[in-house]
Design an enzyme around this catalytic site. Structure first.
Site, PDB file in Angstrom:
ATOM      1  N   CYS A   1      92.585 -97.395  -7.182  1.00  0.00           N
ATOM      2  CA  CYS A   1      93.060 -96.672  -8.371  1.00  0.00           C
ATOM      3  C   CYS A   1      93.247 -97.716  -9.463  1.00  0.00           C
ATOM      4  O   CYS A   1      93.562 -98.870  -9.185  1.00  0.00           O
ATOM      5  CB  CYS A   1      94.383 -95.978  -8.042  1.00  0.00           C
ATOM      6  SG  CYS A   1      95.238 -95.372  -9.502  1.00  0.00           S
TER       7      CYS A   1
ATOM      8  N   ASP B   1     106.097 -93.981 -15.046  1.00  0.00           N
ATOM      9  CA  ASP B   1     105.175 -93.134 -15.815  1.00  0.00           C
ATOM     10  C   ASP B   1     105.519 -93.091 -17.299  1.00  0.00           C
ATOM     11  O   ASP B   1     104.783 -92.495 -18.086  1.00  0.00           O
ATOM     12  CB  ASP B   1     105.163 -91.711 -15.258  1.00  0.00           C
ATOM     13  CG  ASP B   1     104.544 -91.650 -13.872  1.00  0.00           C
ATOM     14  OD1 ASP B   1     104.675 -90.616 -13.202  1.00  0.00           O
ATOM     15  OD2 ASP B   1     103.959 -92.669 -13.460  1.00  0.00           O
TER      16      ASP B   1
ATOM     17  N   ARG C   1      97.688 -98.719  -4.216  1.00  0.00           N
ATOM     18  CA  ARG C   1      98.259 -97.417  -3.849  1.00  0.00           C
ATOM     19  C   ARG C   1      97.840 -96.967  -2.435  1.00  0.00           C
ATOM     20  O   ARG C   1      97.213 -95.950  -2.237  1.00  0.00           O
ATOM     21  CB  ARG C   1      97.894 -96.364  -4.888  1.00  0.00           C
ATOM     22  CG  ARG C   1      98.405 -96.727  -6.272  1.00  0.00           C
ATOM     23  CD  ARG C   1      98.078 -95.698  -7.301  1.00  0.00           C
ATOM     24  NE  ARG C   1      98.925 -94.501  -7.169  1.00  0.00           N
ATOM     25  CZ  ARG C   1      98.787 -93.431  -7.951  1.00  0.00           C
ATOM     26  NH1 ARG C   1      97.825 -93.380  -8.851  1.00  0.00           N
ATOM     27  NH2 ARG C   1      99.587 -92.390  -7.792  1.00  0.00           N
TER      28      ARG C   1
ATOM     29  N   LYS D   1     103.170 -81.551 -13.743  1.00  0.00           N
ATOM     30  CA  LYS D   1     101.969 -81.789 -12.911  1.00  0.00           C
ATOM     31  C   LYS D   1     102.388 -82.267 -11.513  1.00  0.00           C
ATOM     32  O   LYS D   1     101.881 -81.801 -10.498  1.00  0.00           O
ATOM     33  CB  LYS D   1     101.101 -82.850 -13.568  1.00  0.00           C
ATOM     34  CG  LYS D   1     100.041 -83.471 -12.664  1.00  0.00           C
ATOM     35  CD  LYS D   1      99.184 -84.486 -13.375  1.00  0.00           C
ATOM     36  CE  LYS D   1      99.790 -85.858 -13.421  1.00  0.00           C
ATOM     37  NZ  LYS D   1      99.665 -86.656 -12.186  1.00  0.00           N
ATOM     38  N   ASN D   2     103.337 -83.202 -11.477  1.00  0.00           N
ATOM     39  CA  ASN D   2     103.690 -83.828 -10.205  1.00  0.00           C
ATOM     40  C   ASN D   2     104.625 -82.992  -9.338  1.00  0.00           C
ATOM     41  O   ASN D   2     104.949 -83.396  -8.223  1.00  0.00           O
ATOM     42  CB  ASN D   2     104.258 -85.232 -10.449  1.00  0.00           C
ATOM     43  CG  ASN D   2     103.191 -86.175 -10.962  1.00  0.00           C
ATOM     44  OD1 ASN D   2     101.993 -85.856 -10.925  1.00  0.00           O
ATOM     45  ND2 ASN D   2     103.597 -87.313 -11.486  1.00  0.00           N
TER      46      ASN D   2
ATOM     47  N   ARG E   1      94.170 -85.063 -17.681  1.00  0.00           N
ATOM     48  CA  ARG E   1      94.650 -84.888 -16.297  1.00  0.00           C
ATOM     49  C   ARG E   1      96.115 -84.448 -16.301  1.00  0.00           C
ATOM     50  O   ARG E   1      96.559 -83.779 -15.378  1.00  0.00           O
ATOM     51  CB  ARG E   1      94.549 -86.208 -15.521  1.00  0.00           C
ATOM     52  CG  ARG E   1      93.145 -86.700 -15.321  1.00  0.00           C
ATOM     53  CD  ARG E   1      93.128 -87.868 -14.373  1.00  0.00           C
ATOM     54  NE  ARG E   1      93.801 -87.511 -13.110  1.00  0.00           N
ATOM     55  CZ  ARG E   1      93.850 -88.346 -12.073  1.00  0.00           C
ATOM     56  NH1 ARG E   1      93.329 -89.543 -12.146  1.00  0.00           N
ATOM     57  NH2 ARG E   1      94.458 -87.985 -10.958  1.00  0.00           N
TER      58      ARG E   1
END
Ligand code: EPZ
Length: 423
Positions: A116, A306, A121, A22-23, A398
């Site tokens: 967030c 993460d 952030r 995803k990133n 997500r």
């Protein structure tokens, strides 16, 4: 809102295939703004965040089509240089359109991402870098408005290593006039993947994978076809799942070199992790035999933030106490309250979690609060006795593609209960 119903206690087996990262996909989608014509990106995961980035680009006028695991993006028809609040507030990575838009069109209007769940952030480093490159930055009604006839190369020192900040500035510098040096640049594999794609587009970049990235701006970039890297966090999540359930699984379509810190740390808990058939073989210790160990989250190549939530779930069942220090985000322990509902014994003080292993976790109704917190609840539920019902799994959707299908294929007892109540 959909829920996941998981009945824990089963040993899993078989093979799981990792999806594209995803990133890596999100900055690469934004990078299509930099050039005329049609870019084709392969190995794109089917995720909510990808849909959101597609909406952001389509809202600007880009022409996007999906083709079997790939995305075709043509930005010749870009007419609107704005990323609106209603989209940016659902996915802060929309801010990645800022640098490319200023670089290609000389102007951009992007909503500030706002708060967030895991931390403030801010994007001050993104904006500082663009200002150093000559952009005029103003804030108006919650939007960042950036203007520059043509960005010029600059030396930019980021006092914090920022992943999307490095990506935004690298994309902006690719079309700037002159040389840009980004000091204390992020080294994550996703940053490297973007740099490699930009070079294929004709950019002139050196220092990839180091903390000093140099970009010699060019006048034009060309569209490319590019396959993105596999998701290292999904890989680490499945290593945690195998570890906590005492399972023997093979993880395919992954990149072992991107998960070295994760593998080293999880080996300390007694999980056997080795390369096999181009993938990763994971053998979890018998339930109850997990060892405790300590973790400190760090920028790459350190242990990734993460993976912190997934590690805490795993450590909840270790035979001893593990100390976890989250150094990247100031509020990334929201999974702890939910894990406590399942019987975990975790204390938080000054961003340090003390995880005292318990003999068993018990299934319970729990609620996802953010993407990786929801992953930690899945990890815990698969080892818990009884049923766990995880609510608000739109957070999970997500960043994890078909996770219930992947876990079911490994023999896990997991089903999605759709909002309408149907399974
Ligand atoms: C990226 O977020 C990832 N998202 C995050 O993944 C990941 O957790 C994070 O990097 C850290 O690895 C994407 O790549 C889309 P940062 P990013 O800028 O770029 C501070 C997930 O679960 N900072 O590297 O937003 C910031 O507050 C997500 O997939 C500033 O102070 O993170 C944080 O404390 C969650 N000013 C630290 O730096 C800035 O201008 C690192 O943030 C920018 C960042």
């Amino acid at each position: 809102m959909d829920k996941l119903l998981i009945k824990g206690g089963r040993q899993l087996s078989g093979t799981v295939e990792i999806s594209g990262a995803k990133n890596a996909a999100l900055p690469l989608m934004a990078s299509t703004i930099l050039c005329k014509g049609e870019t084709v990106l392969w190995n794109i995961p089917n995720l909510r965040d990808i849909e959101t980035m597609s909406e952001v680009l389509a809202n600007m006028g880009a022409d996007i089509s999906i083709e079997g695991g790939g995305l075709r993006i043509n930005t010749d028809t870009l007419i609107n240089k704005e990323a609106p609040y209603e989209l940016v507030k659902t996915m802060r990575a929309s801010v990645l359109t800022l640098g490319p838009m200023v670089a290609r069109f000389g102007c951009a209007k992007v909503s500030l991402p706002g708060g967030c769940a895991i931390g403030a952030r801010p994007i001050n480093l993104h904006l500082m870098g663009l200002e150093k490159m000559g952009a005029e930055i103003t804030l108006s009604q919650g939007y960042v408005v950036a203007k520059a006839k043509r960005l010029k190369g600059a030396t930019i020192y980021c006092d914090i290593s920022t992943v999307t900040g490095t990506e935004n500035l690298m994309m902006a510098a690719a079309l700037a006039k002159g040389r840009t040096v980004i000091e204390n640049a992020a080294r994550e594999p996703e940053v490297e993947d973007l740099a490699n794609a930009l070079i294929k587009m004709g950019a002139n970049i050196s220092g990839i994978g180091t903390t000093t990235i140099e970009i010699e701006g060019v006048d034009e970039l060309r569209p490319i076809e590019y396959k993105i890297i596999p998701d290292r966090i999904e890989t680490g999540t499945f290593i945690s799942i195998a570890g906590i359930t005492g399972s023997n699984i093979l993880i395919k379509n992954c990149h072992y070199g991107h998960v070295l810190a994760i593998a080293e740390k999880l080996r300390e808990t007694g999980i056997i992790i080795s390369e096999e058939q181009g993938g990763i073989r994971v053998i979890g210790p018998t339930p109850g035999a997990l060892h405790p160990t300590d973790v400190k989250t760090l920028p790459y190549p350190g242990f990734p933030t993460d993976m912190q939530a997934q590690f805490i779930a795993l450590a909840s069942l270790a035979a001893g106490t593990s100390i976890v220090k989250e150094t990247i985000f100031e509020n990334r322990y929201m999974h702890v309250a939910e894990l406590r509902r399942m019987g975990a014994n975790i204390e938080i003080e000054d961003n340090i979690a003390t995880v005292r292993g318990v003999k068993r976790l018990l299934g319970a109704p729990v609620m996802a609060t953010d993407l990786r917190a929801s992953a930690s609840l899945v990890v815990a539920a698969l080892a818990a006795e009884g049923e766990t019902l995880i609510d608000r799994i739109y957070h999970l959707d997500r960043g994890y593609e078909k996770i219930e299908d992947k876990i079911s294929a490994l023999g896990g007892n997991i089903q999605r209960i759709r909002q309408s109540g149907t399974v």
